[in-house]
Design a protein around this motif. Structure first.
Motif, PDB file in Angstrom:
ATOM      1  N   ARG A 242       0.818  -1.212   0.000  1.00  0.00           N
ATOM      2  CA  ARG A 242       0.000   0.000   0.000  1.00  0.00           C
ATOM      3  C   ARG A 242       0.859   1.273   0.000  1.00  0.00           C
ATOM      4  O   ARG A 242       0.708   2.164   0.839  1.00  0.00           O
ATOM      5  N   LYS A 243       1.765   1.321  -0.940  1.00  0.00           N
ATOM      6  CA  LYS A 243       2.580   2.518  -1.117  1.00  0.00           C
ATOM      7  C   LYS A 243       3.001   2.628  -2.581  1.00  0.00           C
ATOM      8  O   LYS A 243       3.066   1.636  -3.316  1.00  0.00           O
ATOM      9  N   GLY A 244       3.281   3.855  -2.985  1.00  0.00           N
ATOM     10  CA  GLY A 244       3.683   4.082  -4.360  1.00  0.00           C
ATOM     11  C   GLY A 244       5.162   3.822  -4.569  1.00  0.00           C
ATOM     12  O   GLY A 244       5.962   3.826  -3.633  1.00  0.00           O
ATOM     13  N   HIS A 245       5.537   3.597  -5.811  1.00  0.00           N
ATOM     14  CA  HIS A 245       6.951   3.426  -6.160  1.00  0.00           C
ATOM     15  C   HIS A 245       7.147   3.778  -7.626  1.00  0.00           C
ATOM     16  O   HIS A 245       6.194   3.870  -8.398  1.00  0.00           O
ATOM     17  N   SER A 246       8.406   3.990  -7.989  1.00  0.00           N
ATOM     18  CA  SER A 246       8.747   4.294  -9.368  1.00  0.00           C
ATOM     19  C   SER A 246       9.703   3.243  -9.896  1.00  0.00           C
ATOM     20  O   SER A 246      10.661   2.874  -9.209  1.00  0.00           O
ATOM     21  N   THR A 247       9.430   2.736 -11.095  1.00  0.00           N
ATOM     22  CA  THR A 247      10.277   1.709 -11.691  1.00  0.00           C
ATOM     23  C   THR A 247      11.283   2.344 -12.631  1.00  0.00           C
ATOM     24  O   THR A 247      11.149   3.494 -13.033  1.00  0.00           O
ATOM     25  N   ASN A 248      12.293   1.550 -13.008  1.00  0.00           N
ATOM     26  CA  ASN A 248      13.364   2.110 -13.824  1.00  0.00           C
ATOM     27  C   ASN A 248      12.916   2.474 -15.229  1.00  0.00           C
ATOM     28  O   ASN A 248      13.529   3.318 -15.881  1.00  0.00           O
ATOM     29  N   ILE A 249      11.858   1.872 -15.747  1.00  0.00           N
ATOM     30  CA  ILE A 249      11.447   2.199 -17.109  1.00  0.00           C
ATOM     31  C   ILE A 249      10.871   3.605 -17.217  1.00  0.00           C
ATOM     32  O   ILE A 249      10.838   4.192 -18.290  1.00  0.00           O
ATOM     33  N   PHE A 250      10.404   4.159 -16.100  1.00  0.00           N
ATOM     34  CA  PHE A 250       9.892   5.531 -16.088  1.00  0.00           C
ATOM     35  C   PHE A 250      10.798   6.468 -15.308  1.00  0.00           C
ATOM     36  O   PHE A 250      10.408   7.584 -14.969  1.00  0.00           O
ATOM     37  N   GLY A 339      20.335   6.276 -36.941  1.00  0.00           N
ATOM     38  CA  GLY A 339      18.993   6.811 -36.724  1.00  0.00           C
ATOM     39  C   GLY A 339      18.095   5.856 -35.964  1.00  0.00           C
ATOM     40  O   GLY A 339      16.957   6.205 -35.637  1.00  0.00           O
ATOM     41  N   ILE A 340      18.576   4.656 -35.669  1.00  0.00           N
ATOM     42  CA  ILE A 340      17.847   3.725 -34.807  1.00  0.00           C
ATOM     43  C   ILE A 340      18.011   4.224 -33.373  1.00  0.00           C
ATOM     44  O   ILE A 340      19.139   4.383 -32.895  1.00  0.00           O
ATOM     45  N   PRO A 341      16.929   4.506 -32.657  1.00  0.00           N
ATOM     46  CA  PRO A 341      17.065   5.160 -31.355  1.00  0.00           C
ATOM     47  C   PRO A 341      17.623   4.242 -30.270  1.00  0.00           C
ATOM     48  O   PRO A 341      17.502   3.019 -30.338  1.00  0.00           O
ATOM     49  N   TRP A 342      18.221   4.885 -29.278  1.00  0.00           N
ATOM     50  CA  TRP A 342      18.633   4.173 -28.071  1.00  0.00           C
ATOM     51  C   TRP A 342      17.388   3.704 -27.309  1.00  0.00           C
ATOM     52  O   TRP A 342      16.305   4.291 -27.439  1.00  0.00           O
ATOM     53  N   ALA A 343      17.573   2.691 -26.479  1.00  0.00           N
ATOM     54  CA  ALA A 343      16.459   2.186 -25.670  1.00  0.00           C
ATOM     55  C   ALA A 343      16.145   3.134 -24.514  1.00  0.00           C
ATOM     56  O   ALA A 343      14.981   3.282 -24.119  1.00  0.00           O
ATOM     57  N   MET A 344      17.161   3.799 -23.976  1.00  0.00           N
ATOM     58  CA  MET A 344      17.007   4.678 -22.820  1.00  0.00           C
ATOM     59  C   MET A 344      17.517   6.073 -23.167  1.00  0.00           C
ATOM     60  O   MET A 344      18.434   6.229 -23.970  1.00  0.00           O
ATOM     61  N   VAL A 351      21.194  12.273 -23.021  1.00  0.00           N
ATOM     62  CA  VAL A 351      22.161  11.193 -23.251  1.00  0.00           C
ATOM     63  C   VAL A 351      21.409   9.862 -23.342  1.00  0.00           C
ATOM     64  O   VAL A 351      20.561   9.565 -22.503  1.00  0.00           O
ATOM     65  N   GLY A 352      21.717   9.086 -24.363  1.00  0.00           N
ATOM     66  CA  GLY A 352      21.046   7.809 -24.557  1.00  0.00           C
ATOM     67  C   GLY A 352      21.982   6.629 -24.421  1.00  0.00           C
ATOM     68  O   GLY A 352      23.201   6.763 -24.514  1.00  0.00           O
ATOM     69  N   ARG A 353      21.399   5.460 -24.207  1.00  0.00           N
ATOM     70  CA  ARG A 353      22.165   4.216 -24.145  1.00  0.00           C
ATOM     71  C   ARG A 353      21.208   3.058 -24.363  1.00  0.00           C
ATOM     72  O   ARG A 353      19.988   3.232 -24.390  1.00  0.00           O
ATOM     73  N   ASN A 354      21.774   1.861 -24.507  1.00  0.00           N
ATOM     74  CA  ASN A 354      20.970   0.660 -24.646  1.00  0.00           C
ATOM     75  C   ASN A 354      21.068  -0.213 -23.406  1.00  0.00           C
ATOM     76  O   ASN A 354      21.966  -0.048 -22.573  1.00  0.00           O
ATOM     77  N   TRP A 355      20.145  -1.146 -23.305  1.00  0.00           N
ATOM     78  CA  TRP A 355      20.161  -2.067 -22.171  1.00  0.00           C
ATOM     79  C   TRP A 355      21.458  -2.875 -22.177  1.00  0.00           C
ATOM     80  O   TRP A 355      21.914  -3.315 -23.237  1.00  0.00           O
ATOM     81  N   GLY A 356      22.023  -3.075 -21.017  1.00  0.00           N
ATOM     82  CA  GLY A 356      23.277  -3.818 -20.928  1.00  0.00           C
ATOM     83  C   GLY A 356      23.139  -5.266 -21.339  1.00  0.00           C
ATOM     84  O   GLY A 356      24.097  -5.887 -21.800  1.00  0.00           O
ATOM     85  N   TRP A 357      21.942  -5.840 -21.199  1.00  0.00           N
ATOM     86  CA  TRP A 357      21.759  -7.255 -21.507  1.00  0.00           C
ATOM     87  C   TRP A 357      21.436  -7.503 -22.980  1.00  0.00           C
ATOM     88  O   TRP A 357      21.459  -8.650 -23.440  1.00  0.00           O
TER      89      TRP A 357
END
Length: 541
Positions: A242-250, A339-344, A351-357
């Motif tokens: 019963r509490k809010g949280h923020s995930t890494n995707i946002f 021109g293919i965008p970064w994931a993050m 600044v952009g980057r891709n997932w490490g996995w």
């Protein structure tokens, strides 16, 4: 021409010897062999110098290197609109320039004219260098003056109290914030809203359907009320804690992902009070200037998609304005060699980057391939083609690439433009790419035939290489890995049943019935996977 004429003996500064005739009984009128050799060597050097100077003078052949379409690169371009003035202090060497210049100055053709032109070129270049030095001197003086001014201002600041300094800083911050707000809140061009059908009224006549519908609405109200009480403004709610949280995707900031993502559902369900609560929070609190790294794909489908849907349903400008603001924050993700965008992307720094996995730093098909619908609508609403061009570039690049067995691998390197691991799935990592191809065709009123062709080609390859029947007779969609079929189907692949049915109308070779049947079989397999699995053991596969 004789040797003494070039170098007279009187020119040799050799001290005279006071000797008598007895010392040199036989006076020589000729030079020794060694002296002749030295004179010949000097003469050769002089001739070489003369010829070298002649060849180093500019002539028309030397100008040909500027006629390769590079004149604006190698020499500053002269704008003829300025009355022919040479602002950069250089002559133009390029097609069409020489003849005009010779005619204007009364020169004829020939080597003498070319040498004269080269001399003028050298003189003009020297004048340009002098102008450059004067400009550098002016810049140095300006920098010194600015430095002295800054020192005086610093001395004045030090005379003030700490409170006065903090008040001035706060005033400047408020001024900058107001200017940015005015810039962000500039009105967007008005565009006609589509005529939406079936979003208001219309209670079903069937009692059973009406009860089911009311139950679903009750569940939505229950979820919203608890989020409102325990997690308001957070991205998500932890229902047990019963509490809010923020995930890494946002990101790690409170961006109200649940509020934005729920807006269209609230409106369609007729929960207008709840909708207005969400609108008010978005208007006052949703800020995209935070230092947060977010998923481009997730933010696009949930935030931009949610805001655009809310705008089309309600017509409230705040949703359109926020969607455009956020899209501007995502654009730096496209700054890659292909021109293919970064994931993050970091919303503040860009600044952009891709997932490490991800395979060798690759971007993911289901992520960069699930931007089309939102970005096309952004260009429609703003009149700015930049969003449309970004996603169409991705499509064009994919069309040019070779695909193993006609299948789209899940990984594409944004630096090299090459596929990563040859892994194809219609579930996770690939799913919504195919969905967006079909929906792009539908969204265009079936005029985007390019998207439809890409969809049909992909589905034919998927049916040929990935779709099989289990020993028990259940139709499933496997995964292709490095030339081999893995006989497993992920939970996310279950959407494909609906996709095949949606795409049946307009399919090639009048195969609508075939794809309707295939969609039904996939849906049946997914139902059986749940029905045959106990509730505490349901997994992704």
């Amino acid at each position: 021409m004789t040797t003494p004429a070039l170098l007279p003996l009187s020119g040799r500064r050799i001290p005279a010897l006071n000797v008598g005739t007895a010392s040199f009984p036989h006076h020589r009128a000729t030079l020794r062999l060694s002296e002749k050799f030295i004179l010949l060597l000097i003469l050769s050097a002089f001739i070489t110098l003369c010829f070298g100077a002649f060849f180093f003078l500019p002539d028309s052949s030397k100008h040909k290197r500027f006629d390769l379409g590079l004149e604006d690169v190698l020499i500053p371009h002269v704008d003829t609109s300025n009355g022919g003035k040479n602002l950069g202090g250089y002559l133009i060497h390029g097609q069409g320039h020489d003849e005009h210049r010779h005619r204007e100055m009364g020169w004829g053709a020939g080597h003498d004219d070319t040498r004269l032109e080269g001399s003028l070129h050298f003189l003009s270049h020297s004048l340009g260098s002098e102008m450059k030095r004067e400009e550098e001197e002016r810049l140095r003086n300006k920098i010194q003056a600015d430095h002295e001014k800054a020192l005086e201002e610093a001395k004045e600041k030090l005379k003030k109290s700490r409170d006065e300094i903090q008040a001035e800083i706060q005033t400047e911050k408020n001024k900058v914030a107001q200017e940015m707000k005015k810039k962000d809140d500039k009105p967007l061009p008005p565009v006609p809203l589509p005529n939406l059908i079936g979003i208001n009224g219309g209670e079903p006549a069937d009692l059973d359907i009406r009860e089911k519908r009311n139950k679903i609405k009750e569940m939505m109200k229950h979820a919203w009320d608890n989020y409102r009480q325990y997690g308001w403004g957070h991205n998500e709610l932890k229902p047990i804690a019963r509490k809010g949280h923020s995930t890494n995707i946002f990101g790690n900031s409170q961006m109200g992902a649940t509020i934005v993502d729920a807006l269209d559902t609230l409106y369609i369900m007729g929960l207008h009070d709840e909708f207005r609560e969400g609108q008010e929070w978005i208007d006052k609190n949703l800020d995209f200037g935070v230092n947060s790294e977010v998923s481009v794909f997730e933010v696009n489908i949930r935030f931009i998609g949610g805001l655009l849907a809310a705008y089309y349903l309600s017509g409230q400008e705040v949703f359109k304005i926020k969607a455009v603001q956020l899209a501007g924050k995502l654009l730096p993700a496209f700054n890659t060699p292909t021109g293919i965008p970064w994931a993050m992307v970091n919303l503040k720094s860009g600044v952009g980057r891709n997932w490490g996995w991800a395979s060798a730093g690759s971007s993911i098909l289901a992520e960069f391939g699930t931007l089309h619908m939102e970005f096309v609508h952004l260009s429609y609403l703003t009149g700015d083609p930049v969003y449309y061009n970004k996603v169409m570039h991705i499509r064009k690049l994919l069309q040019k690439m070779d695909r193993p067995n006609g299948l789209y691998p899940n990984y594409l390197n944004p630096r090299t433009g090459r596929w990563g691991q040859h892994h194809t799935s219609v579930g996770g990592l690939g799913d919504s790419f195919y969905e967006y191809l079909l929906k792009a065709w539908l969204m265009s009123d079936k005029r985007d035939t390019e998207a439809r062709k890409m969809y049909d080609d992909a589905i034919e390859a998927i049916e040929k290489h990935l779709i099989r029947k289990s020993n028990g007779g259940l139709t499933f969609i496997g995964e292709w890995k490095n030339g081999h079929l893995e006989r497993k189907m992920g939970h996310l692949t279950c959407f494909a049943g609906g996709m095949f049915a949606l795409g049946a109308d307009g399919s090639r070779d009048d195969k609508a019935g075939h794809y309707l049947q295939l969609g039904a079989e996939i849906a049946h397999t997914c139902h059986e996977s749940y029905d045959r699995t106990s509730q505490d053991k349901i997994q992704d596969r």
